[in-house]
Design an enzyme around this catalytic site. Structure first.
Site, mmCIF file in Angstrom:
data_model
loop_
_atom_site.group_PDB
_atom_site.id
_atom_site.type_symbol
_atom_site.label_atom_id
_atom_site.label_comp_id
_atom_site.label_asym_id
_atom_site.label_seq_id
_atom_site.Cartn_x
_atom_site.Cartn_y
_atom_site.Cartn_z
ATOM 1 N N ASP A 87 0.856 -6.562 -3.661
ATOM 2 C CA ASP A 87 1.397 -7.734 -4.368
ATOM 3 C C ASP A 87 2.394 -8.532 -3.534
ATOM 4 O O ASP A 87 3.282 -9.193 -4.096
ATOM 5 C CB ASP A 87 2.065 -7.328 -5.688
ATOM 6 C CG ASP A 87 1.063 -6.940 -6.763
ATOM 7 O OD1 ASP A 87 -0.141 -6.845 -6.456
ATOM 8 O OD2 ASP A 87 1.480 -6.713 -7.907
ATOM 9 N N CYS B 135 -5.567 -5.802 -7.474
ATOM 10 C CA CYS B 135 -5.431 -4.656 -6.567
ATOM 11 C C CYS B 135 -6.732 -3.913 -6.314
ATOM 12 O O CYS B 135 -7.205 -3.815 -5.180
ATOM 13 C CB CYS B 135 -4.400 -3.681 -7.126
ATOM 14 S SG CYS B 135 -2.833 -4.424 -7.615
ATOM 15 N N HIS C 34 -6.052 3.895 -6.088
ATOM 16 C CA HIS C 34 -6.526 2.948 -7.105
ATOM 17 C C HIS C 34 -8.013 2.619 -6.961
ATOM 18 O O HIS C 34 -8.444 1.490 -7.213
ATOM 19 C CB HIS C 34 -5.704 1.653 -7.056
ATOM 20 C CG HIS C 34 -5.700 0.932 -8.380
ATOM 21 N ND1 HIS C 34 -5.286 -0.391 -8.510
ATOM 22 C CD2 HIS C 34 -6.051 1.331 -9.622
ATOM 23 C CE1 HIS C 34 -5.391 -0.752 -9.775
ATOM 24 N NE2 HIS C 34 -5.856 0.271 -10.467
ATOM 25 N N HIS D 117 4.874 -3.851 -5.589
ATOM 26 C CA HIS D 117 4.354 -3.869 -6.961
ATOM 27 C C HIS D 117 5.450 -3.462 -7.943
ATOM 28 O O HIS D 117 6.326 -2.664 -7.626
ATOM 29 C CB HIS D 117 3.177 -2.907 -7.065
ATOM 30 C CG HIS D 117 2.283 -3.141 -8.241
ATOM 31 N ND1 HIS D 117 2.685 -2.890 -9.533
ATOM 32 C CD2 HIS D 117 1.004 -3.599 -8.329
ATOM 33 C CE1 HIS D 117 1.700 -3.179 -10.365
ATOM 34 N NE2 HIS D 117 0.660 -3.612 -9.661
ATOM 35 N N ASP E 227 -2.867 -6.962 -0.622
ATOM 36 C CA ASP E 227 -4.101 -6.776 -1.384
ATOM 37 C C ASP E 227 -4.434 -7.988 -2.244
ATOM 38 O O ASP E 227 -5.587 -8.187 -2.622
ATOM 39 C CB ASP E 227 -4.038 -5.508 -2.241
ATOM 40 C CG ASP E 227 -2.877 -5.511 -3.235
ATOM 41 O OD1 ASP E 227 -1.996 -6.384 -3.140
ATOM 42 O OD2 ASP E 227 -2.842 -4.621 -4.108
ATOM 43 N N LYS F 117 -0.697 -14.279 -8.809
ATOM 44 C CA LYS F 117 -1.570 -13.104 -8.798
ATOM 45 C C LYS F 117 -2.473 -13.151 -10.030
ATOM 46 O O LYS F 117 -2.098 -13.681 -11.066
ATOM 47 C CB LYS F 117 -0.727 -11.831 -8.819
ATOM 48 C CG LYS F 117 -1.530 -10.557 -8.962
ATOM 49 C CD LYS F 117 -0.657 -9.342 -9.195
ATOM 50 C CE LYS F 117 -1.509 -8.112 -9.478
ATOM 51 N NZ LYS F 117 -0.711 -6.889 -9.701
#
Length: 542
Positions: A4, A41, A97, A188, A246, A264
């Protein structure tokens, strides 16, 4: 890889946040100023590790929620697996993730020799835990084993030390090359950072921005320490360092993507224009700024090429960008599919095209042009925080990352002339728009359905020793006869007790709640599947 990190969160883009180590690496290497990622992400990480567009792996719809049994499908070979074939030792550090519902999806079963980090999309930077709805558990692993020895340690420091130690050990293993994916949790949410880093920016009045600046400072320090570890181990001169975020930054949490539009989770530049560069002595040029089109899927073939493999044998969407990066030649790319999500459809009554349903959220970059369809997401411009922190805060706090509330479903921008996406050319250049819509239609014909399974209640960490982790296909302990008898007796006791009480109210019945201060009476519908509805809301992670 940073998490982020916004376009305006590094000082070489004019930020008030100082990033000396990142700046030095960028100056010594090649800055990538037309570099694109996914807006979220998990889809970005899936593209990075597979070399495939999200529409070709079924990851185009949303982030991977903790209780959805989903991940990067096992049918797609990963970059790490390809590196292992080339005799590389492979190490994954930090945020994964990419699936955890089955152990097969965990990093050491996807091509990495070692893994230390966390499985979900976010969590507490000190406790290494994640609360999701009414579920709460530790999220930290060593390989496939739950690992909680780092409790109370700041995640950026934990992951930096891990990288330093791996590099030191690697120096003793002469002749074997190494690939490390250092995937930081910073920056993040939640915005957490040791006090000494936040104190460096005490002059910033906005709390979120101040804390995020401290997180960036710790991240930058970590990158500097990793580079120094490469030098101390005597392997720096033969290293290639790729830095990438990302996706775009979350302005509501203190990040800044100025002067780009959106945020985002959007298809506008603020969501998909990545901060990225390549550095290291292996490069033939330094101090360069590349405006060539590069996508996050390109790292797989590029790194396979550098490792001595034959990237032409890979069945992927990414292309080898090393000649462009290293020598300044033209990119082999003319276009990038930003995404296409057929499950994300705008509320407009009809499509503006017969070639492609423009209500579908999609985006494509072709040469200097960018075309978006459907609802691209939050559509405003968040001002630079350093110019007016009060204005920045008032707008950033209102971001919802949901609907754009625009009257159109087709947007055409010239990014070379208008990187802030202020002028929609769709009415002035209808033929170009039609051609790009035809390209989207061609991609649609090759796409696989988005995989978005329902929630699985077995995900609860309380059933896994207090840790988030694999929960599908686990063998349940068989109950003994005495256990069955005890449970039967408990049920009999409960029935006797309940027979003396007022019959319970049907959960589907509408139940009045106490009247509020303004005299309005609120009603609560207690539905039988209320918990699943709450989990659906929780799925939309910021």
């Amino acid at each position: 890889m940073a998490d982020d990190l916004g376009y305006n969160d590094v000082s070489y883009h004019g930020s008030e946040i100082w990033t000396p180590n990142l700046d030095q690496l960028a100056v010594m290497g090649v800055r990538l100023e037309n570099y694109y990622t996914a807006p979220q992400c998990a889809p970005s990480r899936a593209q990075f590790l597979s070399g495939r567009y999200s529409i070709h792996t079924g990851t185009q719809h949303a982030n991977f929620a903790p209780c959805r049994p989903v991940g990067l499908s096992l049918e797609y070979p990963t970059l790490a697996e390809e590196m292992q074939k080339l005799n590389y030792s492979t190490h994954m550090i930090g945020k994964w993730h990419l699936g955890h519902h089955k152990e097969d999806y965990m990093p050491t079963n996807r091509g990495f020799d070692t893994f230390r980090g966390f499985l979900l999309g976010s969590g507490d930077h000190y406790k290494h835990s994640k609360k999701y709805g009414n579920r709460d558990g530790i999220d930290f692993y060593e390989g496939t084993t739950p690992f909680n020895n780092t409790y109370g340690m700041y995640s950026t420091h934990v992951f930096t030390r891990r990288a330093e130690n791996i590099i030191k050990l690697h120096a003793k293993d002469e002749g074997k090359p190494m690939f490390i994916w250092l995937s930081y949790q910073a920056v993040h949410t939640p915005t957490q950072v040791p006090a000494n880093y936040e104190a460096m920016y005490r002059h910033i009045p906005d709390k979120n921005r101040r804390r995020l600046a401290g997180m960036v400072a710790a991240l930058d320090e970590g990158v500097g320490r990793v580079v120094q570890a490469l030098k101390d181990a005597g392997v720096y001169d033969n290293s290639v360092i790729v830095f990438s975020t990302d996706n775009g930054g979350q302005a509501g949490a203190g990040s800044s993507n100025y002067p780009l539009r959106g945020n985002k989770n959007t298809q506008f530049e603020a969501g998909v224009k990545g901060v990225g560069f390549v550095s290291g002595p292996v490069l033939s040029r330094s101090g360069a700024v590349s405006e060539e089109l590069i996508h996050i899927t390109d790292w797989m073939p590029t790194l396979i090429h550098l490792a001595g493999g034959d990237e032409s044998q890979l069945d992927i969407d990414g292309v080898n960008q090393w000649p462009s990066i290293n020598s300044g030649t033209s990119s082999p790319r003319e276009e990038i599919l930003l995404n296409m999500d057929e499950l994300e459809v705008s509320s407009h009554p009809r499509s503006q095209s017969t070639v492609f349903d423009t209500r579908i959220q999609a985006g494509i970059r072709w040469q200097n042009w960018k075309l978006l369809t459907g609802d691209p997401g939050y559509h405003l411009w968040v001002p630079s925080p350093s110019q007016d922190y009060s204005l920045y805060n008032s707008i950033a706090e209102g971001i919802t990352n949901r609907k754009a509330a625009l009257n159109e479903t087709v947007f055409l921008y010239n990014i070379n002339l208008d990187r802030a996406e202020t002028l929609n050319f769709v009415d002035m250049m209808p033929d170009l728009a039609a051609n790009l819509l035809a390209k989207l239609s061609a991609y649609q014909n090759t796409s696989v359905s988005a995989y978005n399974p329902p929630y699985d209640r077995r995900c609860n960490p309380s059933k896994n020793g207090g840790f988030w982790g694999p929960y599908v296909g686990k063998i349940r302990k068989s109950k003994t006869k005495s256990e069955d008898e005890n449970r039967q007796q408990q049920r009999e006791n409960r029935r006797k007790l309940e027979s003396t009480k007022e019959p319970p109210r049907d959960r589907t019945e509408t139940v009045p709640i106490i009247e509020s201060n303004n005299g309005q009476c609120l009603l609560l519908n207690m539905l039988k599947r209320e918990e699943e509805r709450i989990e659906e809301i929780c799925d939309q992670e910021k």
